[in-house]
Design a protein around this motif. Structure first.
Motif, PDB file in Angstrom:
ATOM      1  N   VAL A 193       0.858  -1.190   0.000  1.00  0.00           N
ATOM      2  CA  VAL A 193       0.000   0.000   0.000  1.00  0.00           C
ATOM      3  C   VAL A 193       0.892   1.237   0.000  1.00  0.00           C
ATOM      4  O   VAL A 193       1.749   1.380   0.875  1.00  0.00           O
ATOM      5  CB  VAL A 193      -0.916   0.006   1.245  1.00  0.00           C
ATOM      6  N   GLY A 194       0.680   2.111  -0.960  1.00  0.00           N
ATOM      7  CA  GLY A 194       1.505   3.301  -1.089  1.00  0.00           C
ATOM      8  C   GLY A 194       1.236   4.346  -0.017  1.00  0.00           C
ATOM      9  O   GLY A 194       0.287   4.229   0.768  1.00  0.00           O
ATOM     10  N   ASN A 195       2.075   5.384  -0.008  1.00  0.00           N
ATOM     11  CA  ASN A 195       1.874   6.492   0.925  1.00  0.00           C
ATOM     12  C   ASN A 195       1.640   7.782   0.128  1.00  0.00           C
ATOM     13  O   ASN A 195       1.328   7.743  -1.063  1.00  0.00           O
ATOM     14  CB  ASN A 195       3.032   6.588   1.917  1.00  0.00           C
ATOM     15  N   SER A 196       1.804   8.931   0.801  1.00  0.00           N
ATOM     16  CA  SER A 196       1.435  10.197   0.161  1.00  0.00           C
ATOM     17  C   SER A 196       2.345  10.566  -1.014  1.00  0.00           C
ATOM     18  O   SER A 196       1.976  11.417  -1.826  1.00  0.00           O
ATOM     19  CB  SER A 196       1.444  11.329   1.188  1.00  0.00           C
ATOM     20  N   SER A 197       3.517   9.949  -1.121  1.00  0.00           N
ATOM     21  CA  SER A 197       4.379  10.267  -2.267  1.00  0.00           C
ATOM     22  C   SER A 197       4.404   9.161  -3.325  1.00  0.00           C
ATOM     23  O   SER A 197       5.200   9.206  -4.255  1.00  0.00           O
ATOM     24  CB  SER A 197       5.801  10.623  -1.791  1.00  0.00           C
ATOM     25  N   SER A 198       3.499   8.200  -3.190  1.00  0.00           N
ATOM     26  CA  SER A 198       3.417   7.124  -4.194  1.00  0.00           C
ATOM     27  C   SER A 198       2.627   7.592  -5.403  1.00  0.00           C
ATOM     28  O   SER A 198       1.691   8.386  -5.278  1.00  0.00           O
ATOM     29  CB  SER A 198       2.729   5.898  -3.591  1.00  0.00           C
ATOM     30  N   LYS A 199       2.990   7.088  -6.575  1.00  0.00           N
ATOM     31  CA  LYS A 199       2.272   7.450  -7.789  1.00  0.00           C
ATOM     32  C   LYS A 199       2.386   6.335  -8.818  1.00  0.00           C
ATOM     33  O   LYS A 199       3.237   5.447  -8.710  1.00  0.00           O
ATOM     34  CB  LYS A 199       2.813   8.756  -8.365  1.00  0.00           C
ATOM     35  N   LEU A 200       1.498   6.385  -9.802  1.00  0.00           N
ATOM     36  CA  LEU A 200       1.562   5.448 -10.903  1.00  0.00           C
ATOM     37  C   LEU A 200       2.306   6.119 -12.048  1.00  0.00           C
ATOM     38  O   LEU A 200       2.010   7.260 -12.414  1.00  0.00           O
ATOM     39  CB  LEU A 200       0.150   5.050 -11.351  1.00  0.00           C
ATOM     40  N   ILE A 201       3.280   5.397 -12.613  1.00  0.00           N
ATOM     41  CA  ILE A 201       4.022   5.894 -13.778  1.00  0.00           C
ATOM     42  C   ILE A 201       3.947   4.791 -14.823  1.00  0.00           C
ATOM     43  O   ILE A 201       4.664   3.798 -14.724  1.00  0.00           O
ATOM     44  CB  ILE A 201       5.485   6.203 -13.416  1.00  0.00           C
ATOM     45  N   GLY A 202       3.062   4.960 -15.800  1.00  0.00           N
ATOM     46  CA  GLY A 202       2.849   3.881 -16.758  1.00  0.00           C
ATOM     47  C   GLY A 202       2.386   2.641 -16.018  1.00  0.00           C
ATOM     48  O   GLY A 202       1.473   2.703 -15.198  1.00  0.00           O
ATOM     49  N   LYS A 203       3.055   1.524 -16.246  1.00  0.00           N
ATOM     50  CA  LYS A 203       2.655   0.280 -15.581  1.00  0.00           C
ATOM     51  C   LYS A 203       3.232   0.155 -14.170  1.00  0.00           C
ATOM     52  O   LYS A 203       2.948  -0.810 -13.458  1.00  0.00           O
ATOM     53  CB  LYS A 203       3.111  -0.919 -16.422  1.00  0.00           C
TER      54      LYS A 203
END
Lengths: 213, 213
Positions: A193-203
Motif C-alpha cells: 500500500v503506497g503512501n502520500s508520495s506514491s504514484k503510478l508511472i505507466g505500468k
C-alpha cells in the motif's frame, strides 16, 4: 535438508543426493527440532525457509529451540530476498521510502496488536507491505486493514498485489486502494500500500523519495 | 555499468571488459540520467545499487526520470538482500515479527516526518531497522531516535548494530537500548531496535514470534 515440502521442491536442483526431511505447514517447531537433532548428531543441516529466513521464517525459532533444548551447535543465518523486496521489484519501486512490514496472520500474534500496528503505519505515512494477507479460512483481516488505510489515505493511493512471485503462476497487479479488494489475494500474495508520495508511472507503482526530477 | 564508485569496486569480478560510468555520492539524478541516455542509445545498461535497489536505492528515481525525460526503454528491477536483512542475519533473528524500516537521513525527507514515524513505530511495538543512522555531519537524529524509543521501551531492550556487513571491516555488536550510543555508528551501519518480544539468547538477538517452545 529440512523444510516444508513445497519449498524443498523449488530447490530440487540443490537437494539431489542429500537426506531430505519434509514436514507439513504449521509444524514449524517439529521441523526446527528435527534440524537441531540432526545437527547435534554431527550432520551439516540446512533448514530451508522461503524468502529471507529471518523475516517470518525459521531463523528465530531454531535459535530459541537450541537454547530451550540445550543443543549447542554452530548456527549461521543466511539472508535472502524477502517477499516484499521480490514483490516490489515486479511492481516498480514502491518501497523507496520508510515502510512497515506487517503480517495479517493472527495465528501467533493477537489481532489487536496487528490492528494497532496497521493504524500506526497508516497514520504515520509509512508505505506498508502486508504479508499473509488472506487465507481460505481467514478473510476479515484484509478487509479491516483496507478500511484502516482508507480512513487515512485517498482511494486513488497506489497499491501493488504480487502473488507467487518468481513461480510459473506469478500474478502482478498494480491498482489502487479503492479497487484492491476486487482482485484475487491469497497466502502467496504480498500487498503493498503506497503512501502520500506514491504514484503510478505507466505500468509502474513508484514511491518518490524526494529527489528533484 | 553505472554506479557509485565504491559499489562498482565491490563487483570488480563482474565489471571487467564493460564500460564503466562512475559518479559520486549525492549525484543520484545525474547517475540515473546517464544510465537512461546510454539505454536510449541502444546499450544494455546495469545501474548498480548496494543492497536492494528498490529500498533507498536507484530503482524509483530511474523510473521517474525516464518518464520526465520521455525516454522509453525497457526497465527491469532486480531485487537484492537489503541491508536490514543482511544485518539481521549477522545479529540473529531480530526481524521475525512486524518491523518498520526508517532512514534517519533528512536530506530528502523532513525530519518532522521521520520523527512522526519513529514515534509511531515505537508506540506500536514494531521492531525498527534504522538506515543511515549517523553521518559525520549529522549526529542529532540518532540521539533523538534513541530518546523516542527509550520513552516507549525499557533500557534493556535488545539492540543490534551492524556495520559494513559483508566487507572486510564488518563489525557486529549486540547490546541494548541503554548502551546503544556508546558504540561506533556511521553511514555504513544498520541499527535494529527490538520490541517487547525481543530477547538475548547467548550471542544472538532474537525476536520471538510467539511459538510455544
Amino acid at each position: 535438508m529440512v523444510g516444508y515440502p513445497p519449498y524443498l521442491k523449488k530447490i530440487q536442483d540443490l537437494t539431489g543426493g542429500k537426506e531430505i526431511i519434509a514436514t507439513g505447514m504449521t509444524h514449524e517447531v517439529e521441523r526446527c527440532r528435527m534440524a537441531l537433532e540432526r545437527a547435534a548428531g554431527g550432520a551439516e543441516v540446512a533448514l530451508i525457509s522461503s524468502g529471507d529466513p529471518g523475516i517470518y521464517g525459521m531463523a528465530g525459532l531454531v535459535i530459541e529451540l537450541a537454547k530451550v533444548d540445550g543443543i549447542e551447535v554452530p548456527i549461521e543465518v543466511i539472508p535472502g530476498v524477502t517477499a516484499a523486496a521480490a514483490a516490489a521489484a515486479k511492481i516498480g519501486a514502491p518501497l523507496m521510502v520508510d515502510f512497515a512490514v506487517i503480517s495479517l496472520s493472527d495465528r501467533l500474534v493477537p489481532w489487536e496488536t496487528i490492528r494497532t500496528r496497521l493504524e500506526a503505519a497508516a497514520a504515520a505515512d509509512f508505505v506498508a507491505a502486508l504479508y499473509n494477507p488472506r487465507s481460505r479460512e481467514r478473510v476479515a483481516q484484509l478487509d479491516e486493514a483496507v478500511a484502516i488505510f482508507r480512513r487515512h489515505r485517498p482511494p486513488a493511493t497506489p497499491v501493488g498485489i504480487a502473488t507467487a512471485v518468481g513461480t510459473g503462476t506469478e500474478r502482478i497487479v498494480v491498482t489502487d486502494l479503492e479497487r484492491l479488494l476486487d482482485f484475487a489475494i491469497d497466502m502467496q500474495t504480498i500487498v503493498i500500500v503506497g503512501n502520500s508520495s506514491s504514484k503510478l508511472i505507466g505500468k509502474w507503482f513508484v514511491t518518490a523519495r524526494g529527489y528533484t526530477v
